[in-house]
Scaffold this active site. Structure first.
Site, PDB file in Angstrom:
ATOM      1  N   CYS A  40      19.178  42.262   3.444  1.00 36.79           N
ATOM      2  CA  CYS A  40      18.767  41.538   2.233  1.00 36.79           C
ATOM      3  C   CYS A  40      19.783  41.812   1.120  1.00 36.79           C
ATOM      4  CB  CYS A  40      17.383  42.042   1.832  1.00 36.79           C
ATOM      5  SG  CYS A  40      16.771  41.460   0.247  1.00 36.79           S
ATOM      6  N   HIS A  41      19.828  40.913   0.140  1.00 37.20           N
ATOM      7  CA  HIS A  41      20.745  41.128  -0.979  1.00 37.20           C
ATOM      8  C   HIS A  41      20.435  42.450  -1.709  1.00 37.20           C
ATOM      9  CE1 HIS A  41      23.727  38.907  -3.584  1.00 37.20           C
ATOM     10  NE2 HIS A  41      23.592  40.077  -4.159  1.00 37.20           N
ATOM     11  N   THR A  42      19.185  42.887  -1.646  1.00 31.46           N
ATOM     12  CA  THR A  42      18.837  44.146  -2.325  1.00 31.46           C
ATOM     13  C   THR A  42      19.533  45.345  -1.666  1.00 31.46           C
ATOM     14  OG1 THR A  42      16.731  43.141  -2.919  1.00 31.46           O
ATOM     15  CG2 THR A  42      16.904  45.525  -3.187  1.00 31.46           C
ATOM     16  N   HIS A  62      15.384  47.535   4.658  1.00 28.39           N
ATOM     17  CA  HIS A  62      13.953  47.464   4.325  1.00 28.39           C
ATOM     18  C   HIS A  62      13.296  46.220   4.910  1.00 28.39           C
ATOM     19  CE1 HIS A  62      16.032  45.144   1.236  1.00 28.39           C
ATOM     20  NE2 HIS A  62      14.905  44.459   1.098  1.00 28.39           N
ATOM     21  N   GLU A  63      13.957  45.575   5.887  1.00 26.46           N
ATOM     22  CA  GLU A  63      13.432  44.309   6.407  1.00 26.46           C
ATOM     23  C   GLU A  63      13.375  44.388   7.935  1.00 26.46           C
ATOM     24  OE1 GLU A  63      14.381  40.249   4.323  1.00 26.46           O
ATOM     25  OE2 GLU A  63      15.691  40.370   6.066  1.00 26.46           O
ATOM     26  N   CYS A  92      -2.368  51.239   0.240  1.00 24.78           N
ATOM     27  CA  CYS A  92      -3.241  52.376   0.601  1.00 24.78           C
ATOM     28  C   CYS A  92      -4.714  52.009   0.508  1.00 24.78           C
ATOM     29  CB  CYS A  92      -2.934  53.587  -0.282  1.00 24.78           C
ATOM     30  SG  CYS A  92      -3.604  53.451  -1.968  1.00 24.78           S
ATOM     31  N   CYS A  95      -5.678  53.574  -4.228  1.00 24.67           N
ATOM     32  CA  CYS A  95      -5.126  53.949  -5.540  1.00 24.67           C
ATOM     33  C   CYS A  95      -5.655  52.977  -6.603  1.00 24.67           C
ATOM     34  CB  CYS A  95      -3.595  53.932  -5.508  1.00 24.67           C
ATOM     35  SG  CYS A  95      -2.893  52.265  -5.443  1.00 24.67           S
ATOM     36  N   CYS A  98      -4.287  49.394  -6.094  1.00 27.88           N
ATOM     37  CA  CYS A  98      -4.907  48.651  -4.984  1.00 27.88           C
ATOM     38  C   CYS A  98      -6.338  48.277  -5.346  1.00 27.88           C
ATOM     39  CB  CYS A  98      -4.901  49.487  -3.708  1.00 27.88           C
ATOM     40  SG  CYS A  98      -3.295  49.587  -2.883  1.00 27.88           S
ATOM     41  N   CYS A 106       1.047  49.000  -4.975  1.00 29.64           N
ATOM     42  CA  CYS A 106       0.387  50.264  -4.620  1.00 29.64           C
ATOM     43  C   CYS A 106       1.199  51.440  -5.182  1.00 29.64           C
ATOM     44  CB  CYS A 106       0.333  50.363  -3.097  1.00 29.64           C
ATOM     45  SG  CYS A 106      -0.281  51.914  -2.452  1.00 29.64           S
ATOM     46  N   ARG A 110       4.831  55.713  -4.530  1.00 29.35           N
ATOM     47  CA  ARG A 110       5.986  55.097  -5.187  1.00 29.35           C
ATOM     48  C   ARG A 110       6.949  56.147  -5.749  1.00 29.35           C
ATOM     49  NH1 ARG A 110       9.991  53.642  -6.573  1.00 29.35           N
ATOM     50  NH2 ARG A 110      10.722  51.697  -7.522  1.00 29.35           N
ATOM     51  N   CYS A 169      10.662  41.278   4.246  1.00 31.29           N
ATOM     52  CA  CYS A 169      11.051  41.085   2.846  1.00 31.29           C
ATOM     53  C   CYS A 169      11.176  39.603   2.507  1.00 31.29           C
ATOM     54  CB  CYS A 169      12.332  41.838   2.480  1.00 31.29           C
ATOM     55  SG  CYS A 169      12.699  41.641   0.711  1.00 31.29           S
ATOM     56  N   ARG A 370      20.610  34.583   6.462  1.00 33.13           N
ATOM     57  CA  ARG A 370      20.192  35.937   6.815  1.00 33.13           C
ATOM     58  C   ARG A 370      20.973  36.417   8.036  1.00 33.13           C
ATOM     59  NH1 ARG A 370      18.313  37.796   2.563  1.00 33.13           N
ATOM     60  NH2 ARG A 370      16.399  39.004   2.567  1.00 33.13           N
TER      61      ARG A 370
END
Ligand code: NAD
Ligand code: AHE
Ligand code: ZN
Length: 375
Positions: A40-42, A62-63, A92, A95, A98, A106, A110, A169, A370
């Protein structure tokens, strides 16, 4: 155990393929064999050094999609053999965030996620005895990774990993921004800025929502045919419309007796703060909503005349398309398997892990939508 990974040793440098050490899952954690991961670009944003939370050395990614191969004590919601998508936004269900039902953000883990460690404050990855940071709680650029059980979504077993990893993602972010964040109504006029891996999913989300006019804006003319492929009705290249892009878009979206223009919904999928301003100002006086999806570099700030907001325009942001991962991701996988949404044509390149830097090069060159690494 040992696992193959692409390691971000320092910012701005290509990833290094290495055998890294990975400790097994602790309480409420699972070990996942990652079968495929999108780029991903992130990931590029963090690797470039633009991310204020960026930590090095780290294992990015992360994907992903994969299989649970081991579980720690007290894991109840998944078991060995389950097919899962790692979640950088966990769910979760306990929290305050959530429980609020007002956000998908969530807060259970974090803080440690941002520090590049597992919830107990330690990293499970090391290279030659030196700690490596986790990334976004997922680190899918490793063939095996450890995740809290609240950070995996169990999915159906017939879904192909090399396609549904994108739901981890890009697909969820783009479609979710339309359905969850903007809540676009049928008949809407919309503008999407940036027709990459996210923007094209916003476009297919707008098609699902029944938008009438979907204007795509991109500085790369090659993106015109991509946008049209997923439902874009008009294309604008800012470099070709002279000085006032906003006036142009407002003119294109004029309607009704008063002929006041402006889109009902606009979406920034570029991460460029100048574009974010254009997106807000191209939305309709009185009710237009502009959704920020793009992630901007450290130090960047957005600006507009307050008058733009006084006159009823709304600026909103969205992370992971407002999706609650464990609840919503399995449904999006179903939509893909049932043919309600498309993924395959957007995956323009696949490669084995040793070629992962090629995926970043294709992104820089604007040649891919992608790239997916298949382990
Ligand atoms: P990408 O590189 O695939 O696409 C970006 C597109 O924007 C390209 O087509 C590029 O030509 C276009 N573009 C660049 N500058 C432009 C400009 N000035 N005007 C118009 N178009 C322009 O990236 P992507 O993977 O689609 O990600 C897009 C953004 O979304 C990134 O900032 C990424 O970090 C962010 N993102 C946010 C979330 C979230 O949860 N909020 C999730 C995923 C990605
Ligand atoms: N670390 C960056 C922010 C990065 C960011 O906003 N990430 C999005 C997901 S992008 C996925 O491709 C996100 O989930 N944000 C919510 C959160 O809690 O991080 C910075 O600027 O500090
Ligand atoms: Zn992403």
């Amino acid at each position: 155990m040992k696992t193959r990974a692409a390691v971000a040793l320092e910012k701005g440098k290509p990833l290094t393929i290495a055998e890294v050490e990975l400790e097994g899952p602790k309480a409420s954690e699972v070990l996942v064999e990652v079968k495929a991961t999108g780029i991903c670009h992130t990931d590029e944003f963090t690797l470039s050094g633009a991310d204020p939370e960026g930590l090095f050395p780290a294992i990015l990614g992360h994907e992903g999609a994969g299989i649970v191969v081991d579980v720690g004590p007290n894991v109840t919601s998944v078991k060995k053999g389950d097919h899962v998508i790692p979640l950088y936004t966990p769910e979760c269900r306990q929290c305050p965030s959530c429980l609020s039902r007002k956000t998908n953000l969530c807060t259970a883990i974090r803080a440690t996620q941002g520090q590049g460690v597992m919830p107990d404050g330690t990293s499970r990855f090391s290279l030659e005895g030196k700690k490596l940071h986790h990334y976004m709680g997922t680190s899918t650029f490793s063939n095996f990774t450890v995740l809290p059980e609240i950070a995996v979504a169990k999915i159906r077993e017939d879904a192909p990993f090399d396609k549904v990893c994108y739901i981890g993602c890009g697909v969820t972010t783009g479609i979710g921004a339309v359905l969850n964040t903007a809540k676009v109504e049928p008949g809407s006029k919309c503008v999407v800025f940036g027709l990459g891996g996210i923007g094209l999913n916003v476009i297919q989300g707008l098609r699902l929502a029944g938008a009438d006019m979907i204007i795509g804006v991109d500085i790369n003319n090659a993106k015109k045919q991509w946008g049209e492929r997923f439902g874009m009705t008009h294309f604008v290249n800012p470099k070709e419309v002279g000085s006032d892009l906003v006036a142009n878009l407002v003119n294109m979206t004029k309607r009704g007796a008063d002929q006041i223009g402006g889109a009902d919904y606009t979406f920034d999928c570029t991460g460029n703060v100048t574009v974010m301003r254009q997106a807000l100002e191209a939305s309709h006086r009185g009710w237009g909503q502009s959704i920020i999806i793009g992630v901007a570099p450290s130090g960047a700030e957005i600006a507009t005349r307050p008058f733009q907001l006084v006159t009823g325009r709304v600026w909103k942001g969205t992370a992971f398309g407002g999706a609650r991962g464990r609840t919503d991701v399995p449904k999006i996988v179903d939509w893909y398997m049932e043919g309600k949404i498309e993924i395959d044509p957007m995956i323009t390149h696949t490669m084995p892990l040793p070629d992962i830097n090629k995926g970043f090069e294709l992104m820089h060159e604007g040649k891919s939508i992608r790239s997916v690494v298949v382990y």
